[in-house]
Design a protein around this motif. Structure first.
Motif, PDB file in Angstrom:
ATOM      1  N   ILE A 107       0.697  -1.416  -0.023  1.00  0.00           N
ATOM      2  CA  ILE A 107       0.195  -0.173  -0.381  1.00  0.00           C
ATOM      3  C   ILE A 107       0.942   1.216  -0.246  1.00  0.00           C
ATOM      4  N   ALA A 108       1.832   1.018   0.884  1.00  0.00           N
ATOM      5  CA  ALA A 108       2.656   1.817   0.823  1.00  0.00           C
ATOM      6  C   ALA A 108       3.726   2.385  -0.091  1.00  0.00           C
ATOM      7  N   ALA A 109       4.029   1.167  -0.709  1.00  0.00           N
ATOM      8  CA  ALA A 109       3.914   1.532  -2.334  1.00  0.00           C
ATOM      9  C   ALA A 109       3.564   2.010  -3.411  1.00  0.00           C
ATOM     10  N   LYS A 110       2.595   1.092  -3.608  1.00  0.00           N
ATOM     11  CA  LYS A 110       1.542   2.185  -4.537  1.00  0.00           C
ATOM     12  C   LYS A 110       1.001   3.589  -4.077  1.00  0.00           C
ATOM     13  N   LEU A 111       1.456   4.102  -2.826  1.00  0.00           N
ATOM     14  CA  LEU A 111       0.900   5.965  -3.355  1.00  0.00           C
ATOM     15  C   LEU A 111       1.831   6.766  -3.578  1.00  0.00           C
ATOM     16  N   ALA A 112       3.396   5.434  -2.662  1.00  0.00           N
ATOM     17  CA  ALA A 112       4.084   6.474  -2.998  1.00  0.00           C
ATOM     18  C   ALA A 112       4.199   6.590  -4.901  1.00  0.00           C
ATOM     19  N   PHE A 113       3.950   5.214  -5.907  1.00  0.00           N
ATOM     20  CA  PHE A 113       4.272   5.175  -6.840  1.00  0.00           C
ATOM     21  C   PHE A 113       3.616   6.627  -7.415  1.00  0.00           C
ATOM     22  N   ILE A 114       1.969   6.390  -7.260  1.00  0.00           N
ATOM     23  CA  ILE A 114       1.068   8.122  -8.105  1.00  0.00           C
ATOM     24  C   ILE A 114       1.560   9.034  -7.012  1.00  0.00           C
ATOM     25  N   ILE A 115       1.572   9.330  -6.043  1.00  0.00           N
ATOM     26  CA  ILE A 115       2.523  10.875  -6.369  1.00  0.00           C
ATOM     27  C   ILE A 115       3.609  10.559  -6.919  1.00  0.00           C
ATOM     28  N   VAL A 116       4.603  10.084  -7.030  1.00  0.00           N
ATOM     29  CA  VAL A 116       6.229  10.546  -7.950  1.00  0.00           C
ATOM     30  C   VAL A 116       5.553  10.734  -8.933  1.00  0.00           C
ATOM     31  N   MET A 117       4.388   9.436  -9.223  1.00  0.00           N
ATOM     32  CA  MET A 117       4.840   9.989 -11.115  1.00  0.00           C
ATOM     33  C   MET A 117       3.735  11.065 -11.530  1.00  0.00           C
ATOM     34  N   GLU A 118       2.940  11.271 -10.815  1.00  0.00           N
ATOM     35  CA  GLU A 118       2.127  12.395 -11.295  1.00  0.00           C
ATOM     36  C   GLU A 118       2.813  13.862 -11.126  1.00  0.00           C
ATOM     37  N   HIS A 119       3.759  13.815  -9.776  1.00  0.00           N
ATOM     38  CA  HIS A 119       5.128  14.866  -9.947  1.00  0.00           C
ATOM     39  C   HIS A 119       5.620  15.523 -10.544  1.00  0.00           C
ATOM     40  N   VAL A 120       6.173  13.843 -11.214  1.00  0.00           N
ATOM     41  CA  VAL A 120       7.201  14.082 -12.294  1.00  0.00           C
ATOM     42  C   VAL A 120       6.628  14.477 -13.461  1.00  0.00           C
ATOM     43  N   ILE A 121       5.441  13.870 -14.117  1.00  0.00           N
ATOM     44  CA  ILE A 121       4.724  13.763 -15.294  1.00  0.00           C
ATOM     45  C   ILE A 121       4.020  15.427 -15.185  1.00  0.00           C
ATOM     46  N   TYR A 122       3.722  15.851 -14.031  1.00  0.00           N
ATOM     47  CA  TYR A 122       2.656  17.716 -14.345  1.00  0.00           C
ATOM     48  C   TYR A 122       4.400  17.909 -14.188  1.00  0.00           C
ATOM     49  N   PHE A 123       5.343  17.992 -13.634  1.00  0.00           N
ATOM     50  CA  PHE A 123       6.500  19.413 -13.703  1.00  0.00           C
ATOM     51  C   PHE A 123       6.671  18.849 -15.241  1.00  0.00           C
ATOM     52  N   VAL A 124       6.390  18.167 -15.816  1.00  0.00           N
ATOM     53  CA  VAL A 124       7.015  17.852 -17.070  1.00  0.00           C
ATOM     54  C   VAL A 124       6.498  18.723 -18.472  1.00  0.00           C
ATOM     55  N   LYS A 125       5.769  18.262 -18.223  1.00  0.00           N
ATOM     56  CA  LYS A 125       3.786  18.709 -18.745  1.00  0.00           C
ATOM     57  C   LYS A 125       3.889  20.608 -18.485  1.00  0.00           C
ATOM     58  N   PHE A 126       3.936  20.872 -17.276  1.00  0.00           N
ATOM     59  CA  PHE A 126       4.048  22.519 -17.160  1.00  0.00           C
ATOM     60  C   PHE A 126       5.528  22.914 -17.956  1.00  0.00           C
ATOM     61  N   ILE A 127       6.415  22.163 -17.753  1.00  0.00           N
ATOM     62  CA  ILE A 127       8.138  22.926 -18.845  1.00  0.00           C
ATOM     63  C   ILE A 127       7.798  23.013 -19.682  1.00  0.00           C
ATOM     64  N   ILE A 128       7.020  21.758 -20.674  1.00  0.00           N
ATOM     65  CA  ILE A 128       6.829  21.825 -21.909  1.00  0.00           C
ATOM     66  C   ILE A 128       5.583  22.550 -22.122  1.00  0.00           C
ATOM     67  N   SER A 129       5.327  23.271 -21.289  1.00  0.00           N
ATOM     68  CA  SER A 129       3.812  24.434 -22.276  1.00  0.00           C
ATOM     69  C   SER A 129       3.756  25.368 -22.023  1.00  0.00           C
TER      70      SER A 129
END
Length: 886
Positions: free
Chosen positions: A807-829
């Motif tokens: 459960i801890a690994a799943k929640l950590a994965f969601i947070i990391v994946m979302e933040h990484v992709i959103y950060f990249v999306k912001f840079i691209i935009s």
């Protein structure tokens, strides 16, 4: 904009002007020129055609009703003539009951209404130097031959003004207003000319006359047959060129002639095909990466250790699974799921994670580059300031403007259809109606879930698998598979039925809202229809991905739906494969259904229409009669085409982690879709009234919302639906000491350590299976990975330490994946500007020329006419602002 037209109106239905006061069209016979687009004199171009049935030959209405209809039509046509239009009537060649009224707009009328509608027209040639792209040589291979369809000349344009007529680029009055612009102007007039009043309410517009059956059709003409060029040298045969170079299947790999499409059909259709072509081109990249990830899964599936353990007779063959339902289900062997576990290895691999991250970034590139492309088209097609300057009020809105309010900006009275209180009541009613119908969709989804729960018992009884059974069929057709496939098919049928219902509901609600402009109307309808479709199409996928198998308890204490139906469980490999099956059925079925509905139905109707006119092959038929027997485009035009593609975009992005081949299927479908839509427009439908459109409207924020949601859904699919996180936790933590017994990180023993143990003596009487227990074993294993302590432990059947690590690994994965992709999306935009520098330069140059030619020339004229007085005024103004020390 509310336009006051000087028209003759019927005061009431009971009083009608004398017949001699009404202007009537000129009556002429057909001149046996089938391809002519002109009046009988060969000079005046036909800009629009109205079709009605001769009232004296109608037998379906009462005589009094026929007289009323005739009066309204006669007054309407008289008012058209009063407004400057010229009409010519011709009786049908094939059906003597039909009358065709051809409409022509003279030069003065075109100039007047072009100014009223703020239509942009050419000032001078584009004199900016442009540099060819480095990829021009490559794109030229896929372009239409410029010798066949010549590139459109680029002009700087400005809103037309009659007083500045000399400043506009006019080579020939007959071609200054192209056919699309002429038709748009005429349709504007047709939509606002009155034909009656009743109880002080004005009745006007061609749309109402069509709805009441006074006219049977109203449309602009195609310029030729799509099969061959026009025999009239004055007709450009653009329809034939579009069919040959755009709609024909041989052009499936060619780029679209967008400027030519826009010229013939208008900006609204042009922007749709521009967006669809751009989306399809971008799908090429996603499809290549998706196929690569799929092939990676195919190559590595043989190295899938946990699948090998399931299929191994010494491991999976010795693991006895607990029944999946109460009483009628039996114990079964884990090796039954061998084939599904092999398939699951293809989709539930490391390539899936890579592809999900890639698609989160891909969708950002798609939206940002589309904004740039859209900005270029806005400038090139003169729609940059369209919404602010040019769009007209809907006639339905104007007709209801009975309330007077004070405009805060102009401080003048203006008419509106409802007060602030009335508007609030309407919005409350519409919102409540939308919520009610959305809840109804959710209720249908709950019904499908109940079906799944109840029918699983039947399939479990019919397809029960004995522990030692080896039938080949039952290895593939398990109760879970049979339930999943039949439920998906039923879900698809329900979705199609609900689509028909909700389409009508959304239109009724939007009509009740009474939006002010056509863009407001379409945006409001778009929002409602997408909400309905979103819940309708995606709810079953969300259920499988995030709810099925998540709240099931354990064999000794299962969770029940409605107190009766035991909750569904996923296979040992999770619900990912079932989600893939659901997507494949819905997406594939939807594509087949839409093609049948969009292509075959109009084709069949047109074939029936052609055969119903037995004399057609024996007589020469004019162009307007050919077009009349084609299908009307419909009031909503391209709305359903956009909706179909946006729903597809949702499937491609929201659930792509479970089906990496989705972009490839979408690419293949869209390449065909472009040509089918083009074929349908050019061959099966009447020519659509050309309309302006600045962009793709409300679909833009919807796409952006889907792109944001897609990151969350894919992260959650990988975390909660796939088995990737539990496998990684086992590999890195629980395969080695202190939790595991292996000396190095490995996946061996994964299956045995993740299927919880249950003592069969702990079954309650309500769920204890009828089938006898074979062998000496006293325990069975849970179907799903719930990771609980075994019987006999002090915390038996409670979640163990492995569960909380996962459960801890799943929640950590969601947070990391979302933040990484959103950060990249912001840079691209941020890095990709919405408007290119080249387009900005063109806009600035056009504004400069407009200021210079249309405004500064006026000042020079005033100065010349006023002479010395103007000089004195200018010198006086200069001295007023000159510093004293000068």
């Amino acid at each position: 904009l509310v336009l006051e037209l000087n028209q003759m109106i019927i005061p009431t239905y009971g009083t009608v002007p004398d017949q001699q006061n009404l202007h009537t069209p000129d009556w002429v016979d057909f001149d046996d020129k089938p391809d002519s687009l002109f009046f009988k004199d060969g000079q005046r171009r036909i800009d629009f055609v109205l079709v009605y049935e001769d009232e004296s030959k109608k037998m379906t209405h009462k005589r009094s009703d026929r007289k009323k209809q005739k009066r309204k039509r006669q007054v309407y046509e008289s008012n058209l003539i009063n407004n400057g239009l010229q009409l010519e009537a011709t009786r049908s060649v094939l059906d003597e009951k039909l009358i065709f009224v051809k409409v022509h707009a003279p030069w003065d009328v075109l100039c007047t209404y072009a100014e009223v509608m703020h239509i942009k027209l050419p000032l001078q040639h584009n004199d900016l130097k442009t540099r060819d792209s480095a990829f021009n040589w490559f794109s030229r291979l896929f372009r239409v031959d410029e010798n066949i369809i010549k590139p459109e000349q680029e002009f700087f344009t400005a809103p037309f003004q009659k007083e500045h007529l000399s400043n506009f680029y006019i080579q020939d009055k007959d071609t200054f207003f192209n056919p699309a612009t002429r038709s748009r102007i005429v349709h504007f007039i047709l939509s606002r000319v009155e034909y009656a009043t009743k109880n002080n309410v004005k009745k006007f517009g061609i749309n109402k006359l069509l709805d009441t059956g006074i006219y049977k059709a109203a449309f602009p003409l195609h310029d030729s047959s799509f099969r061959h060029p026009s025999t009239d040298p004055n007709c450009p045969s653009e329809r034939y060129l579009l069919y040959r170079e755009w709609a024909h299947p041989k052009n499936i790999f060619k780029l679209q002639p967008l400027d030519f499409i826009r010229k013939y059909y208008g900006e609204k259709i042009g922007i749709y095909f521009a967006w669809l072509g751009f989306y399809t081109n971008m799908l090429t990249v996603a499809a290549v990466v998706g196929v690569g990830c799929f092939l990676y899964g195919c190559v590595t599936k043989d190295n899938c250790t946990w699948s090998q353990e399931v299929c191994d007779p010494s491991i999976g063959g010795t693991i006895i699974m607990c029944p999946q339902c109460d009483k009628v289900c039996t114990y079964w062997n884990l090796t039954i799921t061998c084939e599904s576990s092999k398939k699951l290895c293809i989709f539930d691999s490391f390539g899936t994670l890579v592809f999900a991250v890639f698609m989160g970034i891909w969708v950002t590139f798609f939206l940002e580059f589309w904004k740039r492309r859209q900005a270029e088209l806005e400038y090139e097609w003169d729609t940059v300031e369209y919404l602010e300057q040019e769009e007209q009020v809907r006639p339905e809105y104007e007709a209801r403007c009975t309330h007077v309010v004070m405009n805060e900006i102009t401080q003048q009275e203006e008419h509106v259809p409802y007060t602030a209180c009335g508007k609030c009541i309407r919005m409350t009613f519409c919102t409540s109606a939308i919520l009610f119908w959305i809840l109804l969709i959710i209720a249908s989804v709950v019904g499908i879930i109940v079906y799944r729960l109840s029918v699983f018992l039947v399939f479990s009884a019919k397809l029960s698998q004995h522990i030692s059974g080896t039938e080949a069929l039952r290895k593939f057709l398990t109760p879970q598979t049979a339930t999943s496939v039949t439920a998906s098919l039923i879900s698809f049928v329900v979705i199609m039925i609900l689509n028909i219902i909700y389409e009508k509901v959304a239109i009724l609600i939007t009509d009740f809202e009474l939006p002010r402009t056509q863009t407001d109307y379409e945006n409001s309808l778009t929002t409602k229809m997408f909400l309905f479709q979103f819940v309708n199409y995606y709810s079953s996928c969300f259920y499988i991905a995030f709810f099925k198998g998540k709240f099931v308890g354990h064999p000794g204490n299962p969770v029940y739906w409605l107190g009766k139906y035991r909750n569904e469980e996923c296979d040992p490999g999770g619900c990912l494969l079932e989600l893939t099956t659901q997507l494949a059925i819905i997406v594939g079925g939807k594509a087949i259904w839409n093609n049948i509905q969009e292509v075959l139905l109009p084709l069949i109707k047109n074939i029936i229409g052609r055969y119903s006119a037995a004399a057609r092959s024996e007589k020469v038929v004019p162009r307007w009669e050919h077009d009349y027997h084609l299908q009307p485009i419909g009031k909503l035009g391209l709305f359903y085409e956009y909706l179909e593609m946006v729903i597809q975009f949702g499937f491609v992005t929201l659930f792509v982690a479970s089906f990496p081949l989705a972009p490839l299927l979408a690419l293949m479908n869209n390449m065909l879709e472009i040509r089918l839509d083009a074929w349908k427009l050019t061959t099966q439908f009447r020519r659509m009234v050309p309309q302006k459109a600045q962009d793709i409207g409300a679909w833009q924020p919807i796409l952006q919302g889907i792109a944001i949601l897609a990151v969350v859904t894919n992260a959650m699919i990988i975390a909660f639906t796939s088995d990737m996180i539990p496998r990684l936790v086992y590999y890195w933590s629980f395969s080695v000491p202190p939790y595991g017994s292996h000396s190095s990180h490995t996946m061996k023993g994964y299956i045995n350590s993740t299927l919880s143990v249950f003592n069969i003596s702990d079954f309650k009487n309500a769920s204890k299976p009828f089938s006898p227990w074979f062998g000496n074993q006293t325990t069975c294993r849970q179907v799903y990975r719930d990771l609980r302590y075994p019987p006999g432990h002090q915390h038996q059947y409670e979640h163990n330490i492995y569960y909380w690590h996962v459960i801890a690994a799943k929640l950590a994965f969601i947070i990391v994946m979302e933040h990484v992709i959103y950060f990249v999306k912001f840079i691209i935009s941020y890095a990709i500007p919405d408007v290119s520098q080249k387009t900005k330069s063109k806009v600035k140059r056009e504004k400069y020329l407009t200021q210079k030619l249309l405004h500064e020339n006026d000042l020079k004229g005033v100065k010349k006419n006023m002479g010395k007085i103007a000089d004195k005024i200018i010198r006086g103004a200069d001295s007023t602002f000159r510093p004293k020390d000068e």
